[in-house]
Design a protein around this motif. Sequence first.
Motif, PDB file in Angstrom:
ATOM      1  N   GLY A  98     -23.779  27.629   0.749  1.00  0.00           N
ATOM      2  CA  GLY A  98     -24.594  26.466   1.084  1.00  0.00           C
ATOM      3  C   GLY A  98     -24.774  26.203   2.554  1.00  0.00           C
ATOM      4  O   GLY A  98     -25.677  25.460   2.948  1.00  0.00           O
ATOM      5  N   GLY A  99     -23.894  26.792   3.380  1.00  0.00           N
ATOM      6  CA  GLY A  99     -23.973  26.511   4.810  1.00  0.00           C
ATOM      7  C   GLY A  99     -23.210  25.255   5.175  1.00  0.00           C
ATOM      8  O   GLY A  99     -22.835  24.450   4.299  1.00  0.00           O
ATOM      9  N   PRO A 100     -22.962  25.035   6.464  1.00  0.00           N
ATOM     10  CA  PRO A 100     -22.139  23.896   6.896  1.00  0.00           C
ATOM     11  C   PRO A 100     -22.751  22.537   6.581  1.00  0.00           C
ATOM     12  O   PRO A 100     -22.039  21.591   6.259  1.00  0.00           O
ATOM     13  N   GLY A 101     -24.079  22.442   6.690  1.00  0.00           N
ATOM     14  CA  GLY A 101     -24.730  21.159   6.421  1.00  0.00           C
ATOM     15  C   GLY A 101     -24.601  20.751   4.963  1.00  0.00           C
ATOM     16  O   GLY A 101     -24.266  19.605   4.644  1.00  0.00           O
ATOM     17  N   SER A 102     -24.864  21.681   4.054  1.00  0.00           N
ATOM     18  CA  SER A 102     -24.757  21.385   2.622  1.00  0.00           C
ATOM     19  C   SER A 102     -23.319  21.097   2.226  1.00  0.00           C
ATOM     20  O   SER A 102     -23.056  20.229   1.382  1.00  0.00           O
ATOM     21  N   PRO A 137     -28.880  32.145  12.098  1.00  0.00           N
ATOM     22  CA  PRO A 137     -30.094  31.996  11.274  1.00  0.00           C
ATOM     23  C   PRO A 137     -29.770  31.445   9.885  1.00  0.00           C
ATOM     24  O   PRO A 137     -28.845  31.889   9.217  1.00  0.00           O
ATOM     25  N   GLY A 138     -30.529  30.446   9.480  1.00  0.00           N
ATOM     26  CA  GLY A 138     -30.321  29.825   8.177  1.00  0.00           C
ATOM     27  C   GLY A 138     -29.468  28.587   8.211  1.00  0.00           C
ATOM     28  O   GLY A 138     -29.493  27.790   7.255  1.00  0.00           O
ATOM     29  N   ALA A 139     -28.690  28.386   9.256  1.00  0.00           N
ATOM     30  CA  ALA A 139     -27.856  27.194   9.370  1.00  0.00           C
ATOM     31  C   ALA A 139     -28.750  25.986   9.711  1.00  0.00           C
ATOM     32  O   ALA A 139     -29.823  26.150  10.289  1.00  0.00           O
ATOM     33  N   PRO A 140     -28.294  24.776   9.378  1.00  0.00           N
ATOM     34  CA  PRO A 140     -27.044  24.448   8.687  1.00  0.00           C
ATOM     35  C   PRO A 140     -27.161  24.422   7.158  1.00  0.00           C
ATOM     36  O   PRO A 140     -26.166  24.295   6.479  1.00  0.00           O
ATOM     37  N   PHE A 141     -28.405  24.545   6.640  1.00  0.00           N
ATOM     38  CA  PHE A 141     -28.589  24.501   5.179  1.00  0.00           C
ATOM     39  C   PHE A 141     -29.029  25.879   4.711  1.00  0.00           C
ATOM     40  O   PHE A 141     -30.192  26.249   4.832  1.00  0.00           O
ATOM     41  N   ALA A 142     -28.082  26.638   4.152  1.00  0.00           N
ATOM     42  CA  ALA A 142     -28.338  28.020   3.780  1.00  0.00           C
ATOM     43  C   ALA A 142     -29.047  28.110   2.434  1.00  0.00           C
ATOM     44  O   ALA A 142     -28.926  27.222   1.586  1.00  0.00           O
ATOM     45  N   GLU A 143     -29.779  29.197   2.261  1.00  0.00           N
ATOM     46  CA  GLU A 143     -30.443  29.474   0.990  1.00  0.00           C
ATOM     47  C   GLU A 143     -29.458  30.207   0.064  1.00  0.00           C
ATOM     48  O   GLU A 143     -28.696  31.062   0.509  1.00  0.00           O
ATOM     49  N   ILE A 149     -29.371  32.112  -3.775  1.00  0.00           N
ATOM     50  CA  ILE A 149     -30.040  32.713  -4.936  1.00  0.00           C
ATOM     51  C   ILE A 149     -31.546  32.777  -4.754  1.00  0.00           C
ATOM     52  O   ILE A 149     -32.168  33.828  -4.869  1.00  0.00           O
ATOM     53  N   LYS A 150     -32.174  31.626  -4.473  1.00  0.00           N
ATOM     54  CA  LYS A 150     -33.620  31.567  -4.237  1.00  0.00           C
ATOM     55  C   LYS A 150     -33.889  31.334  -2.762  1.00  0.00           C
ATOM     56  O   LYS A 150     -32.974  31.063  -1.974  1.00  0.00           O
ATOM     57  N   THR A 151     -35.141  31.444  -2.382  1.00  0.00           N
ATOM     58  CA  THR A 151     -35.532  31.206  -0.990  1.00  0.00           C
ATOM     59  C   THR A 151     -36.225  29.848  -0.870  1.00  0.00           C
ATOM     60  O   THR A 151     -36.575  29.225  -1.868  1.00  0.00           O
ATOM     61  N   GLY A 152     -36.432  29.443   0.379  1.00  0.00           N
ATOM     62  CA  GLY A 152     -37.140  28.198   0.632  1.00  0.00           C
ATOM     63  C   GLY A 152     -36.350  26.969   0.246  1.00  0.00           C
ATOM     64  O   GLY A 152     -35.119  26.975   0.184  1.00  0.00           O
ATOM     65  N   SER A 153     -37.091  25.890  -0.056  1.00  0.00           N
ATOM     66  CA  SER A 153     -36.461  24.608  -0.367  1.00  0.00           C
ATOM     67  C   SER A 153     -35.592  24.691  -1.614  1.00  0.00           C
ATOM     68  O   SER A 153     -34.517  24.084  -1.669  1.00  0.00           O
ATOM     69  N   LEU A 154     -36.057  25.439  -2.623  1.00  0.00           N
ATOM     70  CA  LEU A 154     -35.265  25.580  -3.841  1.00  0.00           C
ATOM     71  C   LEU A 154     -33.943  26.266  -3.550  1.00  0.00           C
ATOM     72  O   LEU A 154     -32.889  25.854  -4.050  1.00  0.00           O
ATOM     73  N   GLY A 155     -33.953  27.302  -2.725  1.00  0.00           N
ATOM     74  CA  GLY A 155     -32.730  28.002  -2.365  1.00  0.00           C
ATOM     75  C   GLY A 155     -31.758  27.109  -1.623  1.00  0.00           C
ATOM     76  O   GLY A 155     -30.542  27.151  -1.865  1.00  0.00           O
ATOM     77  N   ARG A 156     -32.286  26.264  -0.713  1.00  0.00           N
ATOM     78  CA  ARG A 156     -31.421  25.341   0.021  1.00  0.00           C
ATOM     79  C   ARG A 156     -30.839  24.282  -0.913  1.00  0.00           C
ATOM     80  O   ARG A 156     -29.678  23.871  -0.762  1.00  0.00           O
ATOM     81  N   PHE A 157     -31.643  23.843  -1.882  1.00  0.00           N
ATOM     82  CA  PHE A 157     -31.127  22.859  -2.856  1.00  0.00           C
ATOM     83  C   PHE A 157     -30.016  23.477  -3.702  1.00  0.00           C
ATOM     84  O   PHE A 157     -28.997  22.833  -3.965  1.00  0.00           O
ATOM     85  N   LEU A 158     -30.206  24.721  -4.140  1.00  0.00           N
ATOM     86  CA  LEU A 158     -29.176  25.381  -4.943  1.00  0.00           C
ATOM     87  C   LEU A 158     -27.899  25.589  -4.133  1.00  0.00           C
ATOM     88  O   LEU A 158     -26.797  25.512  -4.673  1.00  0.00           O
ATOM     89  N   GLY A 159     -28.054  25.841  -2.836  1.00  0.00           N
ATOM     90  CA  GLY A 159     -26.880  25.937  -1.974  1.00  0.00           C
ATOM     91  C   GLY A 159     -26.143  24.611  -1.902  1.00  0.00           C
ATOM     92  O   GLY A 159     -24.900  24.566  -1.967  1.00  0.00           O
ATOM     93  N   PHE A 160     -26.900  23.522  -1.758  1.00  0.00           N
ATOM     94  CA  PHE A 160     -26.286  22.190  -1.751  1.00  0.00           C
ATOM     95  C   PHE A 160     -25.611  21.898  -3.081  1.00  0.00           C
ATOM     96  O   PHE A 160     -24.497  21.346  -3.124  1.00  0.00           O
TER      97      PHE A 160
END
Length: 547
Positions: free
Chosen positions: A63-67, A216-222, A224-235
Amino acid sequence: MENEKPQKTYSDLDIVSHVSDTLNVPHDQTHRKLKGRHIQLIGIGGTIGTALFVQIGAALTEGGPGSLFLGFTIWCSFILAINNCLSEMVTWIPIASPFVRFADRFVDPALGFCAGINFFVFEAALVPFEVVAFNLVLQFWTDAIPIAAVIAVGLAVVVLLNLFAVGWYGESEFWLAVGKVVLAVGLMTFTFITMIGGNPLRDTYGFRNWDPSKVPGAPFAEHIKTGSLGRFLGFLTCLIQAAFTIAGPDYVSMTAGEAELPRRTLPRAFNSVFYRLTTFFVLGSLCVGIVVPYSDPNLRQALSDARPGAGSSPYVIAMERLNIPVLPHIVNALIMTSIFSAGNSYVYCASRTLFGLALQGKMPRVLARCTKNGVPIYSVAVTLAVALLSFLQVSNNAAVVLQWFVNLVTASQLLNYAIISFTYLKFYYALKEQGIDRDILPHRSFWQPFCGYYAFIGTFVMAFVSGWTVFLPGNWDIPTFLFSYAMLGLAPVLFIFWKVCRRSSWQRSEDTTFFEKEREEVDLYEDTHIPEPPSGVFAKVADFLFV
């Protein structure tokens, strides 16, 4: 007047006859030996383990540090809501196995049975989880010791601590939990000092790992999926990790039946636990995202290889990068004590849950029998029998076994919190229906009944979401599915079973009773009990620091 019998006092700390003799149900023979400092540290110690120091790294990579920080912060708000619900009920009615018996009295005996079995499975499954983790931590130094021997010795020590008087358990858990606090605070201090340049490399890295231009990709990492959906799944992955990692109020409540002067000590414990856990978990999740980038190849390699002990901890990865050779061994040693402390707490909570069910006649009466020191010995024995599942590690990969238990207990914990929240709502509206002012309670929580609804909806939904990855294409795995959703499927079966077999009734608000006999016993005990002064310098200092 000379022949008048002296008035009986309760200075022996025993609260007996929680259930009437006419019902042919055993008495509560436990002793009120847990002091305020014991309870406060049990609430912290029972929840700080490998998840905060090691497993949290897996959520960081997904998910990255932000998530990670956001997920832990949001979940702490749910724990606050649950804390508010429990504190109000338990401080007024401080009895053994409280929220299980509250579900029985305020909602339906069938729900009490369901809640008791679920919480027992949750706590009992965490015992082998911690034993397996203990062996992994030991392998950080050596793998020469046979796995079976490590498991056997670990279980034997837990047995000894839980079979002595509850005061022994409280004292051992207090000092073990102090070690956890030292470790957590030490790692936060390590993060702050090294991020401003206090390290052998003189690297002032600050919040570099949060900077998308540097990582690259921080703080909200992707994920499984890319884009906003990937960042949500990381969260979402980070939020599920937080749901497994963060707890506390339920551990405090389980001490209610053995707490010394509960109406004085429990409100302070409930008030302090959330803020201390928030400090450890919110700041801890922030520190993890600071010390190492989520995409760090060493961290990912350590996790994929299931590197033993602290070897896959983000903090140890950071220490190795900064050329700090000694600290990883200190961290591993403290993690080992934290694991043992957590396992110790889980045996206590699981055995007291069985004990509470036996008091209600929902389990064999033999499980309510206590030793002369107030220990429900047969309930402890059954709990330790379940702990023998830790020997699964002998024939399976330790990482696989750990993940099975993580999946099982995450769903059970969320279901338990949903039951607690719903029980509180029934309690709240029963008070309102009967015209009982909440101002008379020893502790009146804030934002009610909003907290009850907020906690119930959040935990109930998350219980079904926690195992979502098993439904992804190519991810189907029968053991993972069963461990993720077994208790969610079993809970309604248990409820219906008790409802049909015992013809239990749904409690109406106007007919609800509030353990009047038990509350009178606690009132008499607190009016007559004289606390024993602490013996020894360490006990005096500890009592002063954790009043």
